[in-house]
Scaffold this motif. Structure first.
Motif, short mmCIF file in Angstrom:
data_model
loop_
_atom_site.label_atom_id
_atom_site.label_comp_id
_atom_site.label_asym_id
_atom_site.label_seq_id
_atom_site.Cartn_x
_atom_site.Cartn_y
_atom_site.Cartn_z
N MET A 1 0.83 -1.20 0.00
CA MET A 1 0.00 0.00 0.00
C MET A 1 0.88 1.26 0.00
N GLU A 2 1.90 1.27 0.84
CA GLU A 2 2.80 2.42 0.87
C GLU A 2 3.44 2.65 -0.49
N ARG A 3 3.93 1.58 -1.09
CA ARG A 3 4.62 1.74 -2.37
C ARG A 3 3.65 2.12 -3.48
N ALA A 4 2.42 1.65 -3.41
CA ALA A 4 1.43 2.02 -4.43
C ALA A 4 1.13 3.51 -4.38
N VAL A 5 1.05 4.06 -3.18
CA VAL A 5 0.82 5.51 -3.05
C VAL A 5 2.03 6.27 -3.60
N ALA A 6 3.23 5.78 -3.31
CA ALA A 6 4.43 6.42 -3.85
C ALA A 6 4.44 6.37 -5.37
N ARG A 7 4.05 5.23 -5.93
CA ARG A 7 4.01 5.11 -7.39
C ARG A 7 2.94 6.02 -7.98
N ALA B 1 12.77 2.46 -9.67
CA ALA B 1 13.38 2.87 -10.94
C ALA B 1 12.63 2.33 -12.14
N PHE B 2 11.99 1.17 -12.01
CA PHE B 2 11.25 0.56 -13.12
C PHE B 2 9.86 1.18 -13.30
N TRP B 3 9.28 1.76 -12.25
CA TRP B 3 7.90 2.24 -12.34
C TRP B 3 7.62 3.18 -13.52
N PRO B 4 8.48 4.17 -13.79
CA PRO B 4 8.17 5.07 -14.91
C PRO B 4 8.07 4.38 -16.27
N PHE B 5 8.62 3.18 -16.39
CA PHE B 5 8.64 2.48 -17.67
C PHE B 5 7.39 1.61 -17.87
N LEU B 6 6.56 1.53 -16.85
CA LEU B 6 5.40 0.64 -16.90
C LEU B 6 4.12 1.42 -17.04
#
Length: 574
Positions: A17-23, A209-214
């Motif tokens: 949940m924390e990482r999803a909000v960050a993404r 680092a991978f999030w922007p590519f998805l």
């Protein structure tokens, strides 16, 4: 599957949940998004910037019950600790009525508290563009390695490859770009990817680092000792090698199959843990997943040859090539020889690096270092520096002396224990934010900025740490070589009292000084003293340190040094 889904809202876990909000924030135009939540975080889970303001987010995952005013108290106190202007509470549940009433009161008093419940998170996800807005276009030199990875994977003949790119050249960008292309154009061949790293900190950094590519419908999860998400529903799993290795030892196979396994910091791939995992998964073999390694420093301390693990060299751009071709910032490297006791040379009988270093160098000269740093500070536009120290107590000494001088604010960052105390997550997170925002000018670092931490606008590096590892030296140097807007070069002040560092400097000058670009720019590596360049010292050291490559990698007691003829004795009066 959306990365903010009904399953996440209902089931979590809280880490996801924390990482999803960050993404969500990264995908939606926030900058410098940092996940800081951990034990002792003081009520902060995410820090970010937007429109020049610092945001702080506390993420509350609840299986039942709604958010009350106790959480509001926590975020307001955390906002004060982290010097944040805009506090946010994000939750999968809802807020009680009195929380909304408190929000109105706080906003009237100048505290713009934002409340994001589960429904708002889903709405915000729905309003996002399909692709991330923060994805940067690739640089020209990155095109070839991206293409090589894609072609090698699709060809199927060679099942493994490695990309070797110096720190600052974007090896993770290249790997993520290749995965993005394959997921978009060949989803039937690349269905799942496993990305491995040897520390949890690197695992989380890689996922971010991978999030922007998805796209917003492509999910990622983390698998380590703290959490393990739904492996079947995720396209990319970011895992700690120990967790995956333990699974294989216990069950003999992985719960799901992967079409590609990526190893970050692939110079670790020759370790027993990695070798066992690769054997069990058959990664790199025809019957197993495609194996991709990426590293900035391919040297290993053992005898394992990485070419045996990664058969195709898909890219190789070392630090010299990167600098020579303008892929990295220009360097102005100054090796200081003021602390060399030249007259002691005649007394040296047992010529080993250990004996020479004990005899040749004057050890304590912090005041002289700070004086040089202060003068350099005023020669640089928007200066920002890292001082690499060998010990925590020495880092604090340097901090205090710099602050007493008053030309900027300095602080200390370290990973160990000092006077029975470890550095708190609050202190570290606030420090890195203040450094990024320019409130702190110098960080005195001990064993922190070697792998993983990116600070592109650093334009001064100070070496006071002796390292006998070429890998660590190159990684530390790379912290200043990243290109950043408004940055024309990095100045390196090297005060390291070790004959092997002089050998490294000479080799760097030999290789870099022969390139056309640096021939135009002038001398990039200088041997200097308090009056300026010292060509006699350089000439003497060149004659003495004939085999610089062997010497810079020597152990303490190797008998590899040789005296020059007597007439090369360095006499300051002659």
């Amino acid at each position: 599957m959306p990365f903010i889904s009904d399953e996440l809202i209902s089931c979590g876990p809280w880490q996801a949940m924390e990482r999803a909000v960050a993404r969500l924030m990264i995908h939606g135009f926030f900058e410098d998004v940092r996940l800081v939540g951990r034990t002792g975080d003081g009520g902060a889970d995410i820090l970010a910037r937007r429109y020049g303001k610092r945001y702080i987010v506390q993420v509350k995952f609840r299986s039942s019950g709604n958010i009350d005013n106790d959480v509001v108290d926590e975020i307001i106190e955390a906002s004060r600790r982290y010097r944040s202007e805009i506090p946010i509470i994000a939750t999968n549940r809802f807020f009680r009525t009195d929380v909304y009433q408190r929000q109105v009161t706080l906003q009237a008093s100048g505290i713009p508290l934002q409340l994001w419940d589960g429904a708002k998170l889903k709405r915000e996800w729905g309003s996002l563009p399909e692709s991330s807005s923060c994805l940067k276009s690739h640089r020209k030199y990155q095109e070839s390695p991206i293409k090589n990875i894609v072609n090698c994977f699709l060809a199927g003949d060679n099942k493994s490859g490695i990309i070797i790119m110096a720190t600052g050249l974007g090896k993770t960008f290249v790997a993520a770009s290749a995965v993005r292309q394959l997921l978009s154009r060949n989803p039937e061949k690349l269905r799942r990817v496993l990305v491995l790293a040897h520390t949890n900190e690197l695992v989380y950094q890689l996922e971010r680092a991978f999030w922007p590519f998805l796209t917003k419908n492509q999910t990622t999860i983390v698998w380590n000792g703290y959490e393990r998400g739904n492996l079947e529903s995720s396209i990319i799993t970011f895992a700690c090698v120990d967790s995956v290795s333990n699974e294989l030892k216990k069950f003999g196979e992985l719960p799901v199959s992967y079409d590609m396994i990526i190893i970050d910091e692939a110079h670790h791939a020759g370790s027993p843990t990695y070798m066992g995992l690769l054997s069990e998964t058959r990664a790199g073999n025809r019957s197993g997943p495609f194996l991709l390694g990426m590293t900035a420093t391919p040297w290993r301390s053992d005898e394992q040859d990485l070419e045996e693990l990664f058969t195709e060299k898909l890219c190789c751009i070392d630090i010299i090539q990167g600098m020579a071709n303008g892929f990295l910032a220009n360097v102005d490297y100054r090796m200081h020889v003021d602390n060399v006791n030249w007259k002691q040379l005649v007394e040296i009988k047992n010529v080993t690096p250990r004996a020479l270093n004990r005899t040749l160098f004057i050890k304590e000269w912090d005041d002289a270092v700070i004086d040089v740093l202060r003068k350099t500070w005023y020669q640089v536009k928007n200066p920002k520096a890292i001082v690499f120290c060998s010990r925590i107590d020495h880092a604090f000494t340097m901090r205090d002396k710099i602050n007493a001088t008053g030309f900027t604010n300095a602080t200390v960052i370290y990973s160990g224990t000092y006077n029975g105390r470890k550095m708190s997550p609050i202190d570290r997170s606030v420090m890195l934010c203040d450094f990024s925002d320019g409130l702190i000018g110098i960080i005195c670092a001990v064993d922190i900025f070697n792998e993983g931490i990116d600070v592109p606008d650093v334009n001064i590096l100070v070496f006071q740490r002796v390292t006998h590892s070429r890998r660590i030296f190159v990684q530390q140097l790379g912290r200043g070589l990243r290109i950043s807007p408004g940055k024309d070069k990095v100045i390196v002040l090297d005060f390291v009292s070790d004959i092997r560092r002089f050998a490294a400097g000479i080799e760097l000058k030999n290789r870099l000084g022969a390139t056309p670009r640096y021939l135009k720019l002038g001398n990039p590596i200088k041997f200097v003293n308090k009056t300026g360049e010292d060509p006699r010292a350089e000439s003497f050291l060149r004659e003495w340190l004939k085999d610089v490559t062997t010497i810079q990698d020597a152990d303490e007691d190797d008998h590899i040094l040789r005296f020059p003829p007597p007439f090369y004795y360095y006499d300051e009066k002659s």
